[in-house]
Scaffold this motif. Sequence first.
Motif, short mmCIF file in Angstrom:
data_model
loop_
_atom_site.label_atom_id
_atom_site.label_comp_id
_atom_site.label_asym_id
_atom_site.label_seq_id
_atom_site.Cartn_x
_atom_site.Cartn_y
_atom_site.Cartn_z
N VAL A 186 0.84 -1.21 0.00
CA VAL A 186 0.00 0.00 0.00
C VAL A 186 0.87 1.25 0.00
O VAL A 186 0.67 2.17 -0.80
N TYR A 187 1.85 1.28 0.88
CA TYR A 187 2.72 2.45 1.00
C TYR A 187 3.48 2.71 -0.30
O TYR A 187 3.52 3.85 -0.78
N GLU A 188 4.09 1.68 -0.85
CA GLU A 188 4.89 1.87 -2.06
C GLU A 188 4.04 2.28 -3.26
O GLU A 188 4.48 3.09 -4.07
N VAL A 189 2.83 1.77 -3.36
CA VAL A 189 1.94 2.19 -4.45
C VAL A 189 1.47 3.62 -4.20
O VAL A 189 1.49 4.46 -5.12
N ARG A 190 1.08 3.92 -2.97
CA ARG A 190 0.62 5.27 -2.64
C ARG A 190 1.71 6.31 -2.85
O ARG A 190 1.45 7.40 -3.34
N GLU A 191 2.93 5.95 -2.52
CA GLU A 191 4.06 6.87 -2.68
C GLU A 191 4.70 6.77 -4.07
O GLU A 191 5.74 7.38 -4.31
N GLN A 192 4.09 6.01 -4.95
CA GLN A 192 4.55 5.82 -6.34
C GLN A 192 5.99 5.29 -6.42
O GLN A 192 6.77 5.70 -7.26
N MET A 193 6.30 4.39 -5.52
CA MET A 193 7.60 3.73 -5.51
C MET A 193 7.55 2.40 -6.26
O MET A 193 8.58 1.83 -6.57
N THR A 223 4.74 -0.07 -8.95
CA THR A 223 3.46 -0.24 -9.63
C THR A 223 3.09 -1.72 -9.58
O THR A 223 3.96 -2.59 -9.70
N VAL A 224 1.83 -1.96 -9.37
CA VAL A 224 1.30 -3.32 -9.34
C VAL A 224 -0.01 -3.30 -10.12
O VAL A 224 -0.62 -2.25 -10.30
N GLU A 247 -7.80 -1.61 -3.63
CA GLU A 247 -7.76 -3.08 -3.45
C GLU A 247 -6.65 -3.47 -2.47
O GLU A 247 -6.85 -4.33 -1.61
N LEU A 248 -5.49 -2.84 -2.61
CA LEU A 248 -4.38 -3.14 -1.71
C LEU A 248 -4.71 -2.73 -0.27
O LEU A 248 -4.35 -3.43 0.67
N THR A 249 -5.41 -1.61 -0.13
CA THR A 249 -5.82 -1.17 1.20
C THR A 249 -6.81 -2.15 1.82
O THR A 249 -6.75 -2.43 3.03
N MET A 250 -7.69 -2.69 1.00
CA MET A 250 -8.64 -3.70 1.51
C MET A 250 -7.87 -4.97 1.92
O MET A 250 -8.22 -5.60 2.94
N ASP A 251 -6.84 -5.34 1.16
CA ASP A 251 -6.00 -6.48 1.55
C ASP A 251 -5.33 -6.21 2.90
O ASP A 251 -5.24 -7.11 3.75
N LEU A 252 -4.86 -4.98 3.08
CA LEU A 252 -4.24 -4.61 4.35
C LEU A 252 -5.25 -4.70 5.49
O LEU A 252 -4.94 -5.19 6.58
#
Length: 182
Positions: free
Chosen positions: A58-65, A67-68, A74-79
């Motif tokens: 979630v963090y890496e996608v949110r911070e654009q570090m 891409t998935v 969806e990643l936040t729901m997984d978290l």
Amino acid sequence: MTIAAVLLGAITTHVTTHLIERARHERQLMTRWDEKKLDAYSAYVGQVRASIYAAVLVYEVREQMRTVPRSEHELTMDLTDASTAQGLAFERVMMLAGDSVIEAAHAVQEATAAIGWQARGAVAGTLEEWRELHATAFAAINRFHECARVDLGVSGAFAGEEHTSRGLLLPDARGHDDREGC
């Protein structure tokens, strides 16, 4: 006199057999509880690591570090799912563990909650602060391991600080990976 000696021998044999059976039963119960504790402790650590991994995504996608092929939502729901499973595993530890293990598990819960908050953006922070949250979490996990080992009667130890730094697999900076190949 002979009858008294036979009677005394029979009573002694009965009492001895009873005490031996009771001790055997108590050992079996302790072994069974230790097996349940080991299962609970290992399941808990597995859920903690799953939560951390979900938070990292979630963090890496949110911070654009990174891409998935999945959305941040969806990643936040997984978290959220991983955090829920971790909470349930924590409750099982609470039911079986001794005080030191419970206190160590509380520290793990606090540390992983902080990771989740920053991953979701509920708490602002720098990459360095993110890395520090992970170092704190891995130190808490190692403390949990130590307390669980003592609770289970496992001998031996590992080097806590050295072990903690090995679990910290985070990027150094945004878009840069200066690690050399082996």
